[in-house]
Design an enzyme around this catalytic site. Structure first.
Site, mmCIF file in Angstrom:
data_model
loop_
_atom_site.group_PDB
_atom_site.id
_atom_site.type_symbol
_atom_site.label_atom_id
_atom_site.label_comp_id
_atom_site.label_asym_id
_atom_site.label_seq_id
_atom_site.Cartn_x
_atom_site.Cartn_y
_atom_site.Cartn_z
ATOM 1 C CG HIS A 137 -1.984 -1.006 1.227
ATOM 2 N ND1 HIS A 137 -1.770 -2.284 1.680
ATOM 3 C CD2 HIS A 137 -3.274 -0.950 0.819
ATOM 4 C CE1 HIS A 137 -2.890 -2.986 1.552
ATOM 5 N NE2 HIS A 137 -3.809 -2.204 1.039
ATOM 6 C CG ASP A 139 -4.029 -5.583 -3.838
ATOM 7 O OD1 ASP A 139 -5.105 -5.018 -3.564
ATOM 8 O OD2 ASP A 139 -3.238 -5.997 -2.978
#
Length: 369
Positions: free
Chosen positions: A183, A255
């Site tokens: 992230h 993702d």
């Protein structure tokens, strides 16, 4: 760009939107052909509010429209509080070593997700929990032992799918031994192929052999596989290893392309094009409507120029159509099934496994009575 081609490319995207209501940007993208949407904490409220939103989205779409969510159990669960069951982390579940229990957890997740309108759960985590310093996986993984992750992950996924919700194993080919969070940055794993086949790939091989619905890519560089491109964008990793060597023919979903592992090293638009060439069937773009639109447009231009073969789009469509045919549910009101006899039986079945002796009794904290 033609409207038909735009719709065909838009079908390779699943997006997020800002809040508890459909906004204009999301509504426009729905009309343009999105495959579906992913909901986050920012979108959901009570069970009744969440179900109403899901029904509204599907009604507005006027066609099969897949709704997804990250509902793993433990600290990653978008749906919380009564009447939803509080589940333990997968690490705690893994301590039981009980395949039947893992499958029951999957069935319980499916029951609760179907009740409020979801079709697809981005679970289970198949990353092997080998690194205590890992900031993003940790207790989301079942075990430090690859074979245990494989057994329990496949069982939970089978439970989900038996309950009518698509499963998604993540994050291929393995995010468990990283020391950074994708992230926030682009992790790199230096392991050789022997180690990858012995550890990281074991659960994904089992998942592929079980014929389950979908896998999610990792935004991680694997030096032994492709030192230049993260797995999400690597043809060698996704087509060569996953499709050809492991034999996986389900849906391959990225993702979120807006994670910093991608967004700070590549343009999101280029990641969508390169990911399509690598073998991704569906892209998550979870936050910014402008980025969502630009990503679709970049893929359209890549098809028009011949960089992305039309056959690759058609291949993705075939896989998405299979998932949709099996798991897409229309607008329906099933909230009353939260707390019904079947739901109580699922939760109480978990209780009987532990008899109050294991820390995983936390899973019963909010079960319906």
């Amino acid at each position: 760009m033609s409207n038909a081609l735009y719709r065909d490319c838009a079908r390779l995207f699943m997006v997020g939107f800002p809040g508890p209501r459909i906004d204009d940007d999301f509504a426009a993208l729905m009309k343009d052909g999105l495959f579906g949407a992913i909901l986050f904490k920012r979108n959901v409220g009570t069970a009744q509010e969440t179900a109403a939103l899901c029904r509204e989205i599907k009604s507005r779409a006027g066609r099969p429209f897949i709704l997804s969510v990250d509902q793993e159990g433990g600290r990653v669960a978008r749906l919380r509080g009564e009447p939803f069951t509080a589940l333990p982390s997968m690490r705690e579940l893994g301590l039981s070593g009980d395949v039947a229990l893992a499958e029951r957890v999957g069935r319980l997740l499916a029951h609760e997700l179907r009740a409020v309108g979801f079709d697809w759960d981005f679970a289970p985590v198949l990353d092997v929990d080998t690194n205590p310093a890992n900031p993003v996986i940790g207790d989301r993984g079942f075990s430090r032992e690859p074979d245990e992750v494989a057994r329990l992950g496949v069982a939970l996924a089978r439970g989900l799918e038996a309950g009518g919700v698509a499963s998604c194993g993540k994050h291929f080919p393995g995010h468990g031994d990283t020391t950074t969070d994708s992230h926030l940055t682009l992790p790199r794993l230096p392991h050789d192929l022997e180690r990858l086949h012995r550890v990281e790939l074991v659960p994904f091989r089992a998942f592929a052999q079980a014929g389950l619905a979908s896998l999610m890519t990792a935004h991680v560089l694997f030096d032994a596989l492709d030192p230049k491109l993260p797995a999400t964008m690597s043809h060698r990793v996704l087509h060569g290893l996953l499709r050809e060597e492991l034999g996986f023919d389900g849906v391959l979903v990225s993702d979120d392309l807006e994670m910093k592992a991608i967004a700070e090293h590549y343009s999101v638009e280029e990641a969508a094009v390169q990911g399509t060439l690598a073998g991704v069937d569906l892209f998550l773009v979870c936050h910014n409507a402008d980025v969502q639109r630009r990503s679709i447009e970049a893929l359209v231009r890549a098809v028009e120029s011949g960089r992305v073969p039309r056959a690759r789009i058609d291949e993705a469509h075939r896989r998405l159509a299979r998932l949709e045919a099996r798991f897409a549910h229309g607008p329906e009101d099933r909230v009353a099934t939260l707390g019904d006899a079947e739901h109580r039986a699922l939760a109480e079945g978990l209780a009987s496994t532990f008899n109050g002796k294991d820390p995983t009794e936390v899973m019963l904290a909010s079960r319906p009575r």
